[in-house]
Design an enzyme around this catalytic site. Structure first.
Site, PDB file in Angstrom:
ATOM      1  N   SER A 130      -3.693   3.207   1.637  1.00 32.42           N
ATOM      2  CA  SER A 130      -4.316   4.217   0.794  1.00 32.42           C
ATOM      3  C   SER A 130      -5.536   4.778   1.501  1.00 32.42           C
ATOM      4  CB  SER A 130      -4.751   3.581  -0.527  1.00 32.42           C
ATOM      5  OG  SER A 130      -5.611   4.433  -1.254  1.00 32.42           O
TER       6      SER A 130
ATOM      7  N   TYR B 282     -10.568  -3.164  -3.534  1.00 32.68           N
ATOM      8  CA  TYR B 282      -9.308  -2.449  -3.303  1.00 32.68           C
ATOM      9  C   TYR B 282      -9.283  -1.879  -1.884  1.00 32.68           C
ATOM     10  CZ  TYR B 282      -5.638   1.093  -3.800  1.00 32.68           C
ATOM     11  OH  TYR B 282      -4.510   1.859  -3.622  1.00 32.68           O
TER      12      TYR B 282
END
Length: 316
Positions: A163, A189
């Site tokens: 990501s 994350y």
């Protein structure tokens, strides 16, 4: 076909291309694929597109009832009956071990797609931070457990779904699991998504002799269950930020395109250890950028260190 690392890989596809467009004319007959997290979001479209190109596809999912519904839908829409469902909980190393032990025969495509994003601080029974445990350690153990099957496949490919969130944090080796520092869910994350890229870098190096290529990617901004920990106010803020920034929301069909490109397209034969976005190799990111790939995510020394730390962590 191999590519010198100085070459920037481009393709005829773009941010608006769909997964179906990327595999048009590609025949995956005889190739076997595993897609993690294939019961929702871009995982469904990734699995559907591989099945449409006649691959045998196993949906590796936590919720097997949901997986069976998806498998039935994929068979109905593609005509491919070789769509299977297996239970896999990446946060549970026993579940990962059971999945890999049960796998029989060669494997040609492993799509490490599943992930969680932004939960409050949660730990596995081992004390591992949940995002790192799921997004990285679970997939690391899965790939290691399936290594021999991939090597037997010949020209096998691993696709590591990362990501642009990786730009928020390197892997903080001094305190990966937030035992000393204050937990910040998006930094956690980001760290896990950086780990997905570093895994591709080191696996590409270690497993090249086995004919296995490994690449990472940013699928794009797609509203899926991955955002289940984002409340309405935060989603509105993210949308406003994106409308003035570099990213536009994609459909799930567009979101799966870069994954499928790396998993199935002959354009990527021999390409390994790289990070892609919008169906092309990403450019280096400068601090503050929302696009591109951070230098720390491609750092060979960090990739080697992460591999060793991951092995030690899993060994207990």
């Amino acid at each position: 076909m191999t590519h010198p690392s100085t070459d920037q890989i481009t393709t005829p596809f773009s941010a608006t291309s769909t997964a179906a467009e990327v595999v048009r004319g590609v025949d995956l007959t005889g190739r076997r694929a595993v897609v993690t997290g294939a019961a929702s979001g871009i995982g469904v479209e990734t699995a559907r597109t591989l099945a449409s190109a006649r691959a045998e596809v196993t949906l590796a999912v936590r919720d097997t009832a949901a997986g069976r519904r998806v498998a039935a839908d994929i068979t109905a829409t593609t005509g491919n009956k070789a769509v299977f469902v297996s239970q896999l909980d990446l946060a549970d190393q026993d579940s990962v071990a059971a999945f890999t032990a049960a796998w029989d025969g060669p494997l040609h495509i492993l799509v490490n797609n599943a992930g969680i994003s932004g939960p409050p601080l949660t730990r596995t029974p081992q004390g591992w931070e949940m995002q790192f445990a799921t997004n990285h350690l679970g997939h690391f153990a899965l790939a290691q457990g399936l290594h021999d099957a991939l090597a037997a496949g010949g020209d096998a490919r691993i696709v590591s779904v990362s990501s642009s969130g990786h730009l928020t944090s390197p892997v903080v080796f001094d305190d990966i699991h937030y035992h000393q520092r204050e937990y910040e869910r998006w930094a956690a994350y980001g760290q896990s998504k950086t780990a997905n890229v570093l895994f591709a870098v080191e696996a590409a190096r270690r497993w090249a002799r086995d004919g296995i290529t490994v690449n990472a990617l940013m699928p794009g901004a797609v509203q899926t269950n991955l955002g289940r920990y984002i409340d309405d106010a935060e989603m509105a803020r993210l949308r406003a930020q994106m409308s003035g920034g570099d990213w536009q929301f994609k459909t799930t069909e567009q979101g799966a395109a870069t994954t499928v490109l790396l998993a199935a397209s002959p354009l990527l034969n021999g390409v390994s250890g790289r990070y892609f976005e919008d169906c092309a190799q990403a450019l280096p990111a400068e601090p503050g950028d929302e696009r591109g790939v951070a230098a720390y995510a491609l750092d060979p020394a960090a990739a080697r260190r992460l591999w060793e730390v991951s092995e030690q962590t899993l060994a207990g």
